[in-house]
Design an enzyme around this catalytic site. Sequence first.
Site, PDB file in Angstrom:
ATOM      1  N   GLN A   1      66.206  16.325  57.847  1.00  0.00           N
ATOM      2  CA  GLN A   1      65.580  15.007  57.750  1.00  0.00           C
ATOM      3  C   GLN A   1      64.900  14.855  56.404  1.00  0.00           C
ATOM      4  OE1 GLN A   1      63.382  16.067  61.432  1.00  0.00           O
ATOM      5  NE2 GLN A   1      63.564  13.906  61.914  1.00  0.00           N
ATOM      6  N   ASN A   2      64.870  15.939  55.647  1.00  0.00           N
ATOM      7  CA  ASN A   2      64.095  15.916  54.407  1.00  0.00           C
ATOM      8  C   ASN A   2      64.873  15.262  53.268  1.00  0.00           C
ATOM      9  OD1 ASN A   2      62.182  17.303  55.853  1.00  0.00           O
ATOM     10  ND2 ASN A   2      62.898  19.308  55.179  1.00  0.00           N
ATOM     11  N   ILE A   3      64.145  14.597  52.383  1.00  0.00           N
ATOM     12  CA  ILE A   3      64.795  13.965  51.227  1.00  0.00           C
ATOM     13  C   ILE A   3      64.365  14.656  49.934  1.00  0.00           C
ATOM     14  CG2 ILE A   3      65.113  11.723  52.340  1.00  0.00           C
ATOM     15  CD1 ILE A   3      62.616  10.707  50.849  1.00  0.00           C
ATOM     16  N   ASP A   4      63.765  15.833  50.042  1.00  0.00           N
ATOM     17  CA  ASP A   4      63.271  16.517  48.839  1.00  0.00           C
ATOM     18  C   ASP A   4      64.340  17.374  48.157  1.00  0.00           C
ATOM     19  OD1 ASP A   4      63.359  18.929  50.414  1.00  0.00           O
ATOM     20  OD2 ASP A   4      61.453  18.313  51.286  1.00  0.00           O
TER      21      ASP A   4
ATOM     22  N   ASN B   1      58.333  26.206  65.104  1.00  0.00           N
ATOM     23  CA  ASN B   1      57.539  25.026  64.765  1.00  0.00           C
ATOM     24  C   ASN B   1      56.071  25.266  65.116  1.00  0.00           C
ATOM     25  OD1 ASN B   1      57.628  22.283  63.807  1.00  0.00           O
ATOM     26  ND2 ASN B   1      57.144  21.610  65.866  1.00  0.00           N
TER      27      ASN B   1
ATOM     28  N   CYS C   1      77.667  -2.618  35.036  1.00  0.00           N
ATOM     29  CA  CYS C   1      77.390  -4.012  35.400  1.00  0.00           C
ATOM     30  C   CYS C   1      75.911  -4.383  35.225  1.00  0.00           C
ATOM     31  CB  CYS C   1      77.823  -4.292  36.833  1.00  0.00           C
ATOM     32  SG  CYS C   1      76.642  -3.723  38.066  1.00  0.00           S
TER      33      CYS C   1
ATOM     34  N   HIS D   1      68.782  11.564  56.110  1.00  0.00           N
ATOM     35  CA  HIS D   1      68.035  10.445  55.540  1.00  0.00           C
ATOM     36  C   HIS D   1      68.323  10.246  54.061  1.00  0.00           C
ATOM     37  CE1 HIS D   1      65.071  11.049  59.105  1.00  0.00           C
ATOM     38  NE2 HIS D   1      66.231  10.577  59.473  1.00  0.00           N
TER      39      HIS D   1
ATOM     40  N   PRO E   1      54.020  16.919  48.745  1.00  0.00           N
ATOM     41  CA  PRO E   1      52.713  16.320  48.974  1.00  0.00           C
ATOM     42  C   PRO E   1      52.514  15.849  50.410  1.00  0.00           C
ATOM     43  CG  PRO E   1      53.915  15.190  47.202  1.00  0.00           C
ATOM     44  CD  PRO E   1      54.783  16.276  47.691  1.00  0.00           C
ATOM     45  N   ASP E   2      51.356  16.137  50.918  1.00  0.00           N
ATOM     46  CA  ASP E   2      50.978  15.651  52.240  1.00  0.00           C
ATOM     47  C   ASP E   2      50.424  14.245  52.062  1.00  0.00           C
ATOM     48  OD1 ASP E   2      50.053  15.068  54.695  1.00  0.00           O
ATOM     49  OD2 ASP E   2      48.534  16.662  54.778  1.00  0.00           O
ATOM     50  N   PHE E   3      51.248  13.272  52.440  1.00  0.00           N
ATOM     51  CA  PHE E   3      50.873  11.884  52.187  1.00  0.00           C
ATOM     52  C   PHE E   3      49.746  11.410  53.094  1.00  0.00           C
ATOM     53  CE2 PHE E   3      55.399  12.365  51.175  1.00  0.00           C
ATOM     54  CZ  PHE E   3      55.260  12.256  49.803  1.00  0.00           C
ATOM     55  N   ARG E   4      49.394  12.221  54.064  1.00  0.00           N
ATOM     56  CA  ARG E   4      48.315  11.811  54.959  1.00  0.00           C
ATOM     57  C   ARG E   4      46.955  11.942  54.294  1.00  0.00           C
ATOM     58  NH1 ARG E   4      50.825  15.262  59.706  1.00  0.00           N
ATOM     59  NH2 ARG E   4      51.659  16.205  57.840  1.00  0.00           N
TER      60      ARG E   4
ATOM     61  N   SER F   1      59.174  17.543  64.271  1.00  0.00           N
ATOM     62  CA  SER F   1      58.491  17.104  65.485  1.00  0.00           C
ATOM     63  C   SER F   1      59.472  16.467  66.462  1.00  0.00           C
ATOM     64  CB  SER F   1      57.391  16.110  65.123  1.00  0.00           C
ATOM     65  OG  SER F   1      57.956  15.067  64.347  1.00  0.00           O
TER      66      SER F   1
ATOM     67  N   ILE G   1      59.541  22.483  57.065  1.00  0.00           N
ATOM     68  CA  ILE G   1      60.044  23.545  56.189  1.00  0.00           C
ATOM     69  C   ILE G   1      59.710  23.251  54.727  1.00  0.00           C
ATOM     70  CG2 ILE G   1      61.914  24.225  57.776  1.00  0.00           C
ATOM     71  CD1 ILE G   1      63.896  23.132  55.638  1.00  0.00           C
ATOM     72  N   SER G   2      59.270  22.035  54.429  1.00  0.00           N
ATOM     73  CA  SER G   2      58.968  21.683  53.034  1.00  0.00           C
ATOM     74  C   SER G   2      57.488  21.778  52.691  1.00  0.00           C
ATOM     75  CB  SER G   2      59.457  20.266  52.743  1.00  0.00           C
ATOM     76  OG  SER G   2      60.861  20.225  52.765  1.00  0.00           O
ATOM     77  N   THR G   3      56.646  21.678  53.694  1.00  0.00           N
ATOM     78  CA  THR G   3      55.205  21.768  53.439  1.00  0.00           C
ATOM     79  C   THR G   3      54.843  23.028  52.653  1.00  0.00           C
ATOM     80  OG1 THR G   3      55.045  20.769  55.630  1.00  0.00           O
ATOM     81  CG2 THR G   3      52.979  21.336  54.563  1.00  0.00           C
TER      82      THR G   3
HETATM   83 ZN   LIG Z   1      77.101  -1.592  38.696  1.00  0.00          ZN
END
Ligand SMILES: [Zn+2]
Length: 338
Positions: free
Chosen positions: A169-172, A285, A224, A189, A96-99, A262, A89-91
């Site tokens: 599953q996306n982190i974008d 898909n 800290c 994720h 970016p397509d890291f492949r 997938s 869904i992000s493509t």
């Molecule tokens: Zn800290």
Amino acid sequence: NLAWQGRATSLSATLRTMLELGNCYLQIAKIHRIQGTRPFSLSAAARAILGLGGWGDDGGKKQLTLQDVAKLIRKKECRRIVVMAGAGISTPSGIPDFRSPGSGLYSNLEQYDIPYPEAIFELTYFFVNPKPFFTLAKELYPGNYRPNYAHYFLRLLHDKGLLLRLYTQNIDGLERAAGIPPDRMVEAHGTFATATCTVCRRKFPGEDFRGDVMADKVPHCRVCTGIVKPDIVFFGEELPQRFFLHLTDFPMADLLFVIGTSLEVEPFASLAGAVRSSVPRVLINRDLVGPFAWQQRYNDIAQLGDVVGGVKKLVELLDWNEEMQALIQKEKEKVGKK
Ligand SMILES: [Zn+2]
């Protein structure tokens, strides 16, 4: 240049893995393995001979179509919808397509001489050299990319009170950017929207460190001075607590959408089998994957091909075209004003 290409392949493969971070979950997957899944498939013919039923033939029950599902939604017979979403869904948003080496991100990471690609998501490496991870963070920090039609479809499901939960599953962060409230989601994720000090464990909004990340500086805790790490799940780290909402969400769901994934990453993948057997499951898909490929139910529907195209077809059947256009327009204007 073969040597470089070899490296390119392994780096890109890992970057992909990174986006559908997975191996670290295998242990948990074993514990939560959904009953009844089998790692082999029978051909339709074999299933017929053995009387096991199959696609469109489950005790004489009629095979569902996408149109039937649209009807169920419109009649509010399905209103506790669970969605599982992945990189597909992000493509369309240009993530970016890291492949393909040659992407900006790929060449930016190349300069760090990472010992092996997985290292970017390992805590031990992170403490030695956090820069490669923050290069990725800079790319994926909220604001660089915009949600697309598929994200806004999920937002519309939420607006209509039909979305029980979105498991991504996306982190974008594009689901958040599309206006889906975090409490409607399980970001399996992790997310860049929040960050935690690696020393004192204080929590911060990810936004607090935007300046540092954009200036290629490693962010430090103002209390800290420890390194602050965005809440992305690294190898060996525990899944977010929210992931365990699946224990109640999936048995409660009355419709499951699986969009752009997938279904290879555990324990995420097994969730598809956790809805009740009477619950329709819709796969949108590029390819037939997971239980849709090897353990179909009579009420499984596969809309294969382009993901946005598949979502548009569903929107058409739902007769939500105008609402979708209005929502996208409204969101575009919001971005314009910023
Ligand atoms: Zn800290």
